[in-house]
Design a protein around this motif. Structure first.
Motif, PDB file in Angstrom:
ATOM      1  N   LEU A 140       0.829  -1.200   0.000  1.00  0.00           N
ATOM      2  CA  LEU A 140       0.000   0.000   0.000  1.00  0.00           C
ATOM      3  C   LEU A 140       0.865   1.253   0.000  1.00  0.00           C
ATOM      4  CD1 LEU A 140      -2.689   1.367  -0.017  1.00  0.00           C
ATOM      5  CD2 LEU A 140      -2.884   1.000   2.459  1.00  0.00           C
ATOM      6  N   ARG A 141       1.952   1.241   0.764  1.00  0.00           N
ATOM      7  CA  ARG A 141       2.856   2.398   0.756  1.00  0.00           C
ATOM      8  C   ARG A 141       3.446   2.601  -0.633  1.00  0.00           C
ATOM      9  NH1 ARG A 141       7.199   1.868   3.739  1.00  0.00           N
ATOM     10  NH2 ARG A 141       6.956  -0.286   4.421  1.00  0.00           N
ATOM     11  N   GLU A 142       3.743   1.504  -1.320  1.00  0.00           N
ATOM     12  CA  GLU A 142       4.250   1.606  -2.694  1.00  0.00           C
ATOM     13  C   GLU A 142       3.193   2.208  -3.619  1.00  0.00           C
ATOM     14  OE1 GLU A 142       5.412  -2.322  -3.759  1.00  0.00           O
ATOM     15  OE2 GLU A 142       7.122  -2.387  -2.366  1.00  0.00           O
ATOM     16  N   ALA A 143       1.951   1.794  -3.449  1.00  0.00           N
ATOM     17  CA  ALA A 143       0.876   2.302  -4.308  1.00  0.00           C
ATOM     18  C   ALA A 143       0.630   3.788  -4.067  1.00  0.00           C
ATOM     19  CB  ALA A 143      -0.402   1.503  -4.066  1.00  0.00           C
ATOM     20  N   VAL A 144       0.636   4.216  -2.805  1.00  0.00           N
ATOM     21  CA  VAL A 144       0.442   5.630  -2.493  1.00  0.00           C
ATOM     22  C   VAL A 144       1.615   6.450  -3.022  1.00  0.00           C
ATOM     23  CG1 VAL A 144       0.234   7.320  -0.627  1.00  0.00           C
ATOM     24  CG2 VAL A 144      -1.017   5.155  -0.490  1.00  0.00           C
ATOM     25  N   ALA A 145       2.834   5.947  -2.813  1.00  0.00           N
ATOM     26  CA  ALA A 145       4.024   6.646  -3.318  1.00  0.00           C
ATOM     27  C   ALA A 145       3.964   6.783  -4.838  1.00  0.00           C
ATOM     28  CB  ALA A 145       5.291   5.909  -2.894  1.00  0.00           C
ATOM     29  N   GLU A 342      -6.051  -2.620  -3.944  1.00  0.00           N
ATOM     30  CA  GLU A 342      -6.826  -2.932  -5.144  1.00  0.00           C
ATOM     31  C   GLU A 342      -7.418  -1.663  -5.754  1.00  0.00           C
ATOM     32  OE1 GLU A 342      -6.976  -5.893  -6.488  1.00  0.00           O
ATOM     33  OE2 GLU A 342      -5.859  -6.876  -4.877  1.00  0.00           O
ATOM     34  N   LEU A 343      -7.969  -0.790  -4.929  1.00  0.00           N
ATOM     35  CA  LEU A 343      -8.634   0.412  -5.432  1.00  0.00           C
ATOM     36  C   LEU A 343      -7.647   1.396  -6.056  1.00  0.00           C
ATOM     37  CD1 LEU A 343     -11.244   1.031  -2.599  1.00  0.00           C
ATOM     38  CD2 LEU A 343     -11.720   0.294  -4.937  1.00  0.00           C
ATOM     39  N   LEU A 344      -6.474   1.524  -5.468  1.00  0.00           N
ATOM     40  CA  LEU A 344      -5.497   2.460  -6.016  1.00  0.00           C
ATOM     41  C   LEU A 344      -5.013   2.024  -7.392  1.00  0.00           C
ATOM     42  CD1 LEU A 344      -3.465   3.429  -2.835  1.00  0.00           C
ATOM     43  CD2 LEU A 344      -4.781   4.970  -4.284  1.00  0.00           C
ATOM     44  N   GLY A 345      -5.185   0.747  -7.720  1.00  0.00           N
ATOM     45  CA  GLY A 345      -4.870   0.272  -9.058  1.00  0.00           C
ATOM     46  C   GLY A 345      -5.939   0.630 -10.072  1.00  0.00           C
ATOM     47  N   GLU A 346      -7.048   1.193  -9.597  1.00  0.00           N
ATOM     48  CA  GLU A 346      -8.167   1.542 -10.473  1.00  0.00           C
ATOM     49  C   GLU A 346      -8.503   3.028 -10.383  1.00  0.00           C
ATOM     50  OE1 GLU A 346     -11.277  -0.956  -9.016  1.00  0.00           O
ATOM     51  OE2 GLU A 346     -10.486  -2.761  -9.966  1.00  0.00           O
ATOM     52  N   MET A 347      -7.510   3.869 -10.133  1.00  0.00           N
ATOM     53  CA  MET A 347      -7.771   5.282  -9.907  1.00  0.00           C
ATOM     54  C   MET A 347      -8.467   5.988 -11.069  1.00  0.00           C
ATOM     55  SD  MET A 347      -7.272   6.368  -6.893  1.00  0.00           S
ATOM     56  CE  MET A 347      -7.058   8.136  -7.022  1.00  0.00           C
ATOM     57  N   PRO A 348      -8.111   5.740 -12.331  1.00  0.00           N
ATOM     58  CA  PRO A 348      -8.833   6.448 -13.407  1.00  0.00           C
ATOM     59  C   PRO A 348     -10.342   6.195 -13.370  1.00  0.00           C
ATOM     60  CG  PRO A 348      -6.819   5.481 -14.262  1.00  0.00           C
ATOM     61  CD  PRO A 348      -6.982   4.948 -12.865  1.00  0.00           C
TER      62      PRO A 348
END
Length: 466
Positions: A140-145, A342-348
């Motif tokens: 998650l830290r990687e996804a936010v970064a 999972e959600l951060l992978g679908e930001m668009p």
């Protein structure tokens, strides 16, 4: 020293008020949470001295509040805030039939259920761990970064800490950095719970004005240079509640000034992704200030019920936050972190869904305001629109709205002390049908405070307009 009651009332708002009107203002403070149950109020004599009114007026106001159940009075024990046992709802528990415009938040994204299902194997793989995660899951830290990097500021996972929402992040930062008695620069208006967090940690407020047209930059920089506050709390993107956004040159100027005064910038990006049709995207404030402390969350983009937030800061501060966190919080729920990955992978797709919802809510709110003869200012995104009522009747409107099944915080709820009586915040986050019904109730409340009584300008309470 001014009592907290008078700070919240704003002495100018109750200048010349009758006992009944004073009681009404105090009731509004209780209903929207600015005065808490059990809180001790000034004595009648002290309040009379502060407001430069007769003691008998204060006595009648307290008598009215006591008769309605909003204060309790014990001989020798003073006057304390209470709530009626019936006939009125606690601000935390409004009538179930009421529409609550104190919460500017949307329902969950349609993808939340599927993301939860996909997150379960990830959670299952963590069963062999302790389950505690002070920094947050590495994925998650990687996804936010990565999201920060996509927005224009290179960020390492080591510069990220996962928290239980943005407000939790603010408290954590203030726990690590806080100095009781120091000063904090804050926007006026601002997010009420952030102001409460600063007060909780012992800060004294230095307000700087902002409205739908933006910030008074000369006032902001002059305040930084003159007072050199320890922290500054800013909402630079789709400011809550005004919807204004700082441009890149403005961000650079503020960052440079704060660096020269040694002020810690706490930047709230909770609303940063809520663009409808702004047409341009500024860089994160951290791009202009290497030591800026950025807080954000998933609550406005995915769902308020998913308590996921984060802090972006330099590694040294993240280490301090880890040490401070262990004293009151042992980490964020792992299931919610797995879902957030999972959600951060679908930001668009998430952003497009939010844009559509906000556009629809904005249109319904604008139509409803027009029926009341009010105009919505340009609102390019964010959670709400900051409405100029034309006259300082915000508290009266808030109380009338409750009589029509609408919880609507008064403008002063977003201030540091009793100002902004001409303003009201209208969220644009409800579905169109719910927003239309809310604005119908708003119109009835608006009509109620005007029908049958002509307000003479000289009798209106005086208030600062910001």
């Amino acid at each position: 020293m001014t009592s907290r009651l008078v700070e919240q009332l704003g002495a100018q708002n109750v200048a010349g008020a009758t006992a009944a009107e004073l009681a009404e203002h105090i009731r509004a403070l209780i209903l929207d949470g600015r005065l808490t149950v059990g809180e001790r109020l000034p004595s009648e004599r002290s309040l009379a001295l502060e407001l430069r009114r007769s003691r008998s007026t204060m006595t009648r106001a307290y008598d009215q509040l006591q008769a309605d159940g909003y204060v309790s009075r014990v001989h020798g024990g003073g006057t304390r805030v209470s709530l009626p046992h019936s006939g009125a709802s606690s601000p935390a528990h409004p009538d179930e039939s009421a529409i609550d415009l104190s919460i500017a938040s949307m329902g969950s994204t349609p993808g939340l259920y599927d993301a939860t299902v996909r997150a379960l194997p990830r959670l299952a793989a963590l069963r062999g761990t302790s389950g505690y995660s002070l920094r947050g899951m590495p994925e998650l830290r990687e996804a936010v970064a990565a999201r920060f990097t996509q927005r224009g500021i290179d960020t390492s996972p080591d510069e990220i800490m996962i928290t239980s929402g943005a407000l939790n992040a603010v408290h954590l930062v203030l726990t690590a950095l806080g100095r009781r008695g120091e000063q904090a620069l804050v926007e006026q208006p601002s997010f009420p719970h952030a102001l409460e967090a600063l007060r909780f940690h012992g800060y004294r407020m230095l307000p700087t004005p902002v409205d739908e047209n933006g910030w008074d930059h000369r006032h902001l920089t002059d305040t930084l240079l003159r007072w050199r506050p320890h922290v500054a709390y800013l909402i630079p993107d789709f400011h809550n509640p005004t919807g204004a956004t700082l441009t890149d040159p403005e961000r650079s100027r503020i960052a440079t000034t704060a660096r020269s005064t040694g002020t810690h910038l706490i930047v709230d990006e909770t609303t940063a992704e809520l663009d409808i049709d702004r047409g341009w995207a500024p860089l994160p404030m951290a791009a202009f200030s290497p030591h800026a402390i950025t807080v954000g969350s998933m609550s406005k983009i995915a769902w308020g019920g998913m308590r996921i937030g984060w802090v972006r800061a330099d590694r040294t501060l993240i280490d301090r936050l880890v040490l401070a966190r262990a004293s009151f919080d042992l980490g964020t729920a792992l299931l919610e972190q797995c879902i957030a990955v999972e959600l951060l992978g679908e930001m668009p797709a998430l952003i497009e869904h939010v844009r559509t919802r906000l556009r629809e809510g904005r249109a319904a709110a604008a139509a409803g305001l027009a029926e009341s003869g009010l105009t919505m200012p340009t609102t390019n995104g964010g959670l709400s629109s900051w409405i100029d009522l034309g006259t300082p009747v915000s508290t009266r409107l808030s109380l009338a709205a409750r009589e029509h099944g609408l919880v609507l915080p008064a403008g002063p709820r977003f201030s540091t002390g009793g100002v902004l009586e001409r303003r009201i915040r209208i969220p644009i986050t409800l579905t169109p049908d719910r927003m239309t019904e809310a604005m119908s109730r708003f119109r009835r409340a608006w009509d109620a405070i005007h029908d049958g009584a002509t307000m003479k300008a000289e009798l209106l309470p005086r208030t600062a307009v910001i």
